[in-house]
Design an enzyme around this catalytic site. Structure first.
Site, mmCIF file in Angstrom:
data_model
loop_
_atom_site.group_PDB
_atom_site.id
_atom_site.type_symbol
_atom_site.label_atom_id
_atom_site.label_comp_id
_atom_site.label_asym_id
_atom_site.label_seq_id
_atom_site.Cartn_x
_atom_site.Cartn_y
_atom_site.Cartn_z
ATOM 1 N N LEU A 119 47.773 47.707 24.994
ATOM 2 C CA LEU A 119 47.431 49.096 24.643
ATOM 3 C C LEU A 119 48.244 50.108 25.469
ATOM 4 C CD1 LEU A 119 43.636 48.447 24.326
ATOM 5 C CD2 LEU A 119 45.040 49.434 22.490
ATOM 6 N N ASN A 126 26.081 45.663 38.518
ATOM 7 C CA ASN A 126 26.798 44.387 38.669
ATOM 8 C C ASN A 126 26.480 43.386 37.563
ATOM 9 O OD1 ASN A 126 27.149 45.731 41.227
ATOM 10 N ND2 ASN A 126 27.926 43.773 41.977
ATOM 11 N N LEU A 165 30.725 37.645 43.365
ATOM 12 C CA LEU A 165 29.783 36.742 44.035
ATOM 13 C C LEU A 165 29.318 35.586 43.171
ATOM 14 C CD1 LEU A 165 27.861 36.050 46.428
ATOM 15 C CD2 LEU A 165 26.193 37.578 45.356
ATOM 16 N N LYS A 204 38.514 54.678 37.242
ATOM 17 C CA LYS A 204 37.288 54.925 36.462
ATOM 18 C C LYS A 204 36.923 56.408 36.535
ATOM 19 C CE LYS A 204 36.507 50.827 34.934
ATOM 20 N NZ LYS A 204 36.737 50.555 33.502
ATOM 21 N N THR A 256 30.821 52.244 40.656
ATOM 22 C CA THR A 256 31.737 52.470 41.796
ATOM 23 C C THR A 256 32.066 53.952 41.931
ATOM 24 O OG1 THR A 256 33.466 51.751 40.265
ATOM 25 C CG2 THR A 256 32.923 50.266 42.039
ATOM 26 N N SER A 309 31.744 52.636 35.651
ATOM 27 C CA SER A 309 31.215 51.793 36.722
ATOM 28 C C SER A 309 30.456 52.590 37.772
ATOM 29 C CB SER A 309 32.388 51.071 37.401
ATOM 30 O OG SER A 309 31.959 50.469 38.596
ATOM 31 N N ASP A 324 43.275 42.829 22.279
ATOM 32 C CA ASP A 324 43.308 42.314 23.648
ATOM 33 C C ASP A 324 44.710 41.776 23.917
ATOM 34 O OD1 ASP A 324 40.622 41.129 25.552
ATOM 35 O OD2 ASP A 324 42.719 40.756 26.111
ATOM 36 N N ASN A 325 45.213 41.940 25.131
ATOM 37 C CA ASN A 325 46.549 41.371 25.428
ATOM 38 C C ASN A 325 46.423 40.032 26.147
ATOM 39 O OD1 ASN A 325 45.719 42.000 27.957
ATOM 40 N ND2 ASN A 325 47.510 43.223 28.531
ATOM 41 N N LEU A 326 45.193 39.524 26.245
ATOM 42 C CA LEU A 326 44.925 38.187 26.815
ATOM 43 C C LEU A 326 45.458 38.046 28.238
ATOM 44 C CD1 LEU A 326 45.669 35.972 23.661
ATOM 45 C CD2 LEU A 326 43.493 36.984 24.387
ATOM 46 N N TYR A 382 41.140 51.044 41.849
ATOM 47 C CA TYR A 382 40.356 50.644 40.653
ATOM 48 C C TYR A 382 39.246 51.675 40.401
ATOM 49 C CZ TYR A 382 36.399 48.792 38.178
ATOM 50 O OH TYR A 382 35.337 48.673 37.319
HETATM 51 C C1 WQD Z 1 28.716 41.600 45.293
HETATM 52 C C2 WQD Z 1 28.221 41.347 46.705
HETATM 53 C C3 WQD Z 1 30.000 41.283 48.313
HETATM 54 C C4 WQD Z 1 31.934 37.655 46.840
HETATM 55 C C5 WQD Z 1 31.934 44.480 41.508
HETATM 56 C C6 WQD Z 1 33.238 44.973 41.078
HETATM 57 C C7 WQD Z 1 33.116 46.412 40.711
HETATM 58 C C8 WQD Z 1 32.007 46.591 39.705
HETATM 59 C C9 WQD Z 1 30.702 45.991 40.178
HETATM 60 C C10 WQD Z 1 32.930 46.737 37.526
HETATM 61 C C11 WQD Z 1 28.948 42.217 47.732
HETATM 62 C C12 WQD Z 1 29.301 39.928 48.217
HETATM 63 C C13 WQD Z 1 31.079 38.741 46.986
HETATM 64 C C14 WQD Z 1 31.937 36.613 47.818
HETATM 65 C C15 WQD Z 1 30.222 37.806 49.028
HETATM 66 N N1 WQD Z 1 32.391 45.995 38.483
HETATM 67 N N2 WQD Z 1 30.245 38.798 48.063
HETATM 68 N N3 WQD Z 1 31.072 36.737 48.877
HETATM 69 O O1 WQD Z 1 31.895 44.314 44.927
HETATM 70 O O2 WQD Z 1 29.548 44.898 44.163
HETATM 71 O O3 WQD Z 1 31.484 45.150 42.641
HETATM 72 O O4 WQD Z 1 30.970 44.621 40.508
HETATM 73 O O5 WQD Z 1 33.013 47.886 37.457
HETATM 74 O O6 WQD Z 1 34.350 46.774 40.158
HETATM 75 O O7 WQD Z 1 34.102 44.832 42.161
HETATM 76 O O8 WQD Z 1 30.656 42.855 43.266
HETATM 77 O O9 WQD Z 1 30.392 40.409 43.048
HETATM 78 O O10 WQD Z 1 32.410 41.323 44.324
HETATM 79 O O11 WQD Z 1 30.128 41.515 45.335
HETATM 80 O O12 WQD Z 1 29.457 37.869 50.004
HETATM 81 O O13 WQD Z 1 32.689 35.603 47.744
HETATM 82 O O14 WQD Z 1 28.507 39.987 47.046
HETATM 83 O O15 WQD Z 1 30.306 41.591 49.650
HETATM 84 O O16 WQD Z 1 28.020 42.553 48.744
HETATM 85 P P1 WQD Z 1 30.878 44.345 43.877
HETATM 86 P P2 WQD Z 1 30.967 41.470 43.972
#
Ligand code: WQD
Length: 337
Positions: A59, A179, A200, A154, A127, A125, A31-33, A150
């Site tokens: 890495l 998530n 969130l 992936k 995503t 992911s 890990d690069n911390l 991002y």
């Molecule tokens: C969840 C929901 C926001 C923050 C993330 C990563 C993504 C993947 C999956 C790794 C959404 C809402 C969020 C806030 C809010 N991880 N929200 N207020 O965007 O689904 O994806 O996890 O691969 O890379 O980005 O997760 O937790 O950011 O958002 O209302 O302050 O919560 O709009 O609906 P997301 P998130």
């Protein structure tokens, strides 16, 4: 059996190292911390009674990575977590994301081929699906154009893995997370967002503990029952356990194909307001939040069809949303002690 965990001092990485050591694997972390700290190694030792090996370097450094694999050519498998993962940040700094996330993968794969290391589990992911046309989303759902650099890293990483598998005898398992939230029951490790959380649940717990003034809910005008966006939240320990099962599968040569892809989700979708309600219930605290405009790039709703993972891996997420939010809250409280 020595397993390399890149990004092993990170959120999902550290929880996975604990589960690997519980299963009897010898773990080495690289890990690069850049988004974690070295005392996570102490925390892992405190939980599992075993101290993983740890080397700190980046890495994306070709020479250092090649040298590492020459010194550790007895590694039986790699779980590759090390990557930048903030969607918003990737939009602002695309080249930083492409270089970091892709150069590190290429260096790792070159090291595997040069030293005969056979197995890699890749942290992918959901995503890659974008906003699926059909829900729940299964592994053969179409890949959609990534909404962020991002997400694109992936998708490109999965293509690099597939192309490399075709021209070598590498075994690849790509795990597409939904998530990840929550923390280990010991509250000794958990999600450590440096700076203002993008996600969130850490924003909820930091608001509840008083670090943040108020949670902003990004939009309540989505086409969902309560208007807020829906996601498939999965406990980080359930996710970590799936990685151990994937490593077992490769080492025991139980794979059906040289490259396999699995969705790691619960199959249940929760809206932002439902997550807030769960948190208020388990914490006994009212959460201070307001509804604001949607966040750029967010999709309306996604949840997994976990059937293939359940059947093929013999893995199923066990923890429900209240256990997830309670574990996140216990972690936040422990962190601030
Ligand atoms: C969840 C929901 C926001 C923050 C993330 C990563 C993504 C993947 C999956 C790794 C959404 C809402 C969020 C806030 C809010 N991880 N929200 N207020 O965007 O689904 O994806 O996890 O691969 O890379 O980005 O997760 O937790 O950011 O958002 O209302 O302050 O919560 O709009 O609906 P997301 P998130």
């Amino acid at each position: 059996m020595k397993i390399l965990v890149t990004g092993g001092t990170g959120y999902i990485g550290s929880h996975t190292v604990v589960e690997l050591q519980n299963k009897g694997y010898e773990v080495i972390i690289v890990d690069n911390l850049s988004n974690s700290s070295a005392d996570i190694v102490d925390n892992i030792q405190e939980i599992s009674g075993i101290r993983p090996l740890f080397e700190e370097f980046n890495l994306i450094n070709r020479e250092k990575t090649a040298d590492f694999f020459k010194r550790h050519n007895d590694i039986m498998g790699i779980i590759h977590f090390a990557a930048f993962k903030a969607v918003g940040e990737s939009v602002q700094h695309p080249l930083m994301y492409y270089r970091n996330n892709l150069d590190s993968l290429v260096n790792i794969l070159q090291g595997m081929i040069d030293n005969g290391i056979p197995n890699i589990v890749f942290s992918s992911s959901c995503t890659v699906y974008g906003q699926p046309d059909e829900l729940p989303v299964s592994e053969n759902a179409p890949i959609k154009k990534a909404e962020s650099p991002y997400g694109n890293t992936k998708q490109i990483s999965e293509e690099i893995l597939s192309d490399t598998a075709k021209t070598s005898d590498l075994n690849v398992i790509a795990l597409r997370y939904f998530n990840p939230i929550g923390a280990h029951e010991s509250a000794i490790i958990g999600e450590l967002p440096l700076g203002v959380p993008n996600n969130l649940v850490p924003f909820i717990t930091q608001t509840a503990i008083g670090i943040r003034e108020q949670l902003s809910v990004f939009g309540n005008d989505y086409d969902t029952p309560d208007g807020t966006a829906i996601r498939d939240y999965i406990h980080v320990v359930d996710l970590a356990k799936a990685h151990v099962i994937a490593v077992d599968r490769m080492i025991e040569k139980n794979m059906n194909k040289q490259i396999e892809i699995f969705n790691l989700g619960t199959g249940n979708g929760y809206s932002v307001l439902e997550v807030i309600k769960s948190f208020e219930k388990v914490s006994g605290q009212k959460l201070n939040y307001k509804i604001v405009a949607r966040r750029e790039g967010d999709i309306t709703q996604v949840w997994a069809d976990p059937e293939f993972s359940n059947k093929e891996l013999g893995w199923k997420a066990e923890k429900g949303i209240d256990e997830m939010t309670l574990s996140a809250w216990k972690w936040e409280q422990a962190l601030r002690k």
